[in-house]
Scaffold this motif. Structure first.
Motif, PDB file in Angstrom:
ATOM      1  N   ARG A 150      -1.004   6.883 -19.318  1.00 29.23           N
ATOM      2  CA  ARG A 150      -0.466   7.622 -18.177  1.00 29.23           C
ATOM      3  C   ARG A 150      -0.711   9.126 -18.289  1.00 29.23           C
ATOM      4  N   ARG A 196      -2.054   5.963  -7.790  1.00 35.46           N
ATOM      5  CA  ARG A 196      -2.428   4.641  -7.263  1.00 35.46           C
ATOM      6  C   ARG A 196      -3.730   4.147  -7.897  1.00 35.46           C
ATOM      7  N   TYR A 226      -4.818   4.944 -10.809  1.00 30.90           N
ATOM      8  CA  TYR A 226      -4.525   4.594 -12.201  1.00 30.90           C
ATOM      9  C   TYR A 226      -4.012   3.154 -12.292  1.00 30.90           C
ATOM     10  N   GLU A 227      -3.088   2.803 -11.424  1.00 25.99           N
ATOM     11  CA  GLU A 227      -2.530   1.440 -11.453  1.00 25.99           C
ATOM     12  C   GLU A 227      -3.615   0.398 -11.187  1.00 25.99           C
ATOM     13  N   TRP A 228      -4.625   0.764 -10.407  1.00 20.40           N
ATOM     14  CA  TRP A 228      -5.690  -0.188 -10.078  1.00 20.40           C
ATOM     15  C   TRP A 228      -6.768  -0.228 -11.162  1.00 20.40           C
TER      16      TRP A 228
END
Length: 274
Positions: free
Chosen positions: A132, A256, A258-260
């Motif tokens: 993160r 967003r 990053y989450e993908w």
């Protein structure tokens, strides 16, 4: 280490003034050095020498300067840049029609900061193993306003905050040197117009802008005044417009993405994960 009263007084900074004066003399004595790389030229100029010498002198192991003196030097640097920006302001006023004429170009230069951060930077950060922290380190160029944004959203002690602070420190230490070399090299290639490069020099940092525009002024001496003018205008736009872009676009999109992307290209993902 606490600063003593002596270090806090103006007269106690004589050592810093002497060191800075000596660095100026050395830099001016060396002058501009250019290296031809075939496809372009890298220009080394006096401000770059001063930056390198300052980094050497302030290296903690040498114990040439105390921590308090280094903090005083940072304060003096801020005052110096205020004078530099004031000088640029006197140039901006008479040239406002010229700046308004290039208004859309100045606004669109902000797009480059988006492409160069999370579009390119985020995948690279994930490929080298960042988690993160990659959000904070790639959603922007991470100068002072961007640090405030990430601290407000996630907290200064969060992984995102540490990522943003890491890029801020790297930019502070190496950014001016890197941009000075890059600007001089790109200017020598002859592909880009000097004014477009000047706009690109406005990355939201006074020291980086000064280093890049100084290198461009050496490469394009006939356009030195316009380079300083448009670099200052672009820097101002990046600071103001870029803050809103980071809040409403860059940070949400980076989070967003990053989450993908993290499950797909993150280095520590498990085998067989989707």
């Amino acid at each position: 280490m606490k600063q003593s009263k002596k270090e806090k007084s103006l007269l106690s900074n004589w050592k810093l003034h002497i060191i800075a004066f000596v660095f100026v003399l050395i830099g001016e004595a060396i002058g501009v050095i250019q290296f031809d790389l075939g496809v372009g030229t890298i220009a080394l100029f006096p401000m770059l020498y001063a930056l390198v010498l300052g980094g050497i002198v302030s290296f903690p192991k040498f114990k040439l300067l105390t921590e308090g003196q280094m903090k005083n030097a940072a304060t003096i640097l801020g005052i110096s840049f205020m004078l530099f920006v004031a000088k640029l302001g006197t140039m901006l006023g008479p040239s406002l029609p010229q700046i308004f004429e290039a208004g859309l170009s100045l606004a669109f230069q902000e797009v480059g900061h988006i492409i160069g951060t999370f579009v390119i930077g985020l995948p690279i950060a994930l490929l080298i193993g960042m988690k993160r922290e990659a959000i904070g380190s790639t959603f922007s160029i991470d100068r002072e306003p961007n640090l405030a944004i990430i601290s407000e959203k996630y907290g200064a002690d969060s992984p995102e905050g540490r990522g943003a602070l890491g890029v801020y420190v790297c930019g502070t230490v190496f950014g001016a040197i890197y941009l000075a070399l890059l600007a001089g090299f790109l200017g020598s290639i002859g592909i880009f117009h000097p004014i477009s490069l000047a706009m690109g020099a406005g990355v939201g940092s006074g020291s980086m802008m000064a280093a890049a525009s100084g290198a461009l002024a050496v490469t394009f001496p006939n356009d030195a005044e316009d380079i300083a003018l448009f670099a200052a205008a672009a820097n101002l736009i990046t600071t103001i417009l870029g803050t809103y872009i980071c809040v409403f676009f860059s940070l949400p999109v980076t989070a967003r993405l990053y989450e993908w992307l993290e499950p797909k290209i993150g280095r520590s993902r498990k085998k067989g994960a989707a």
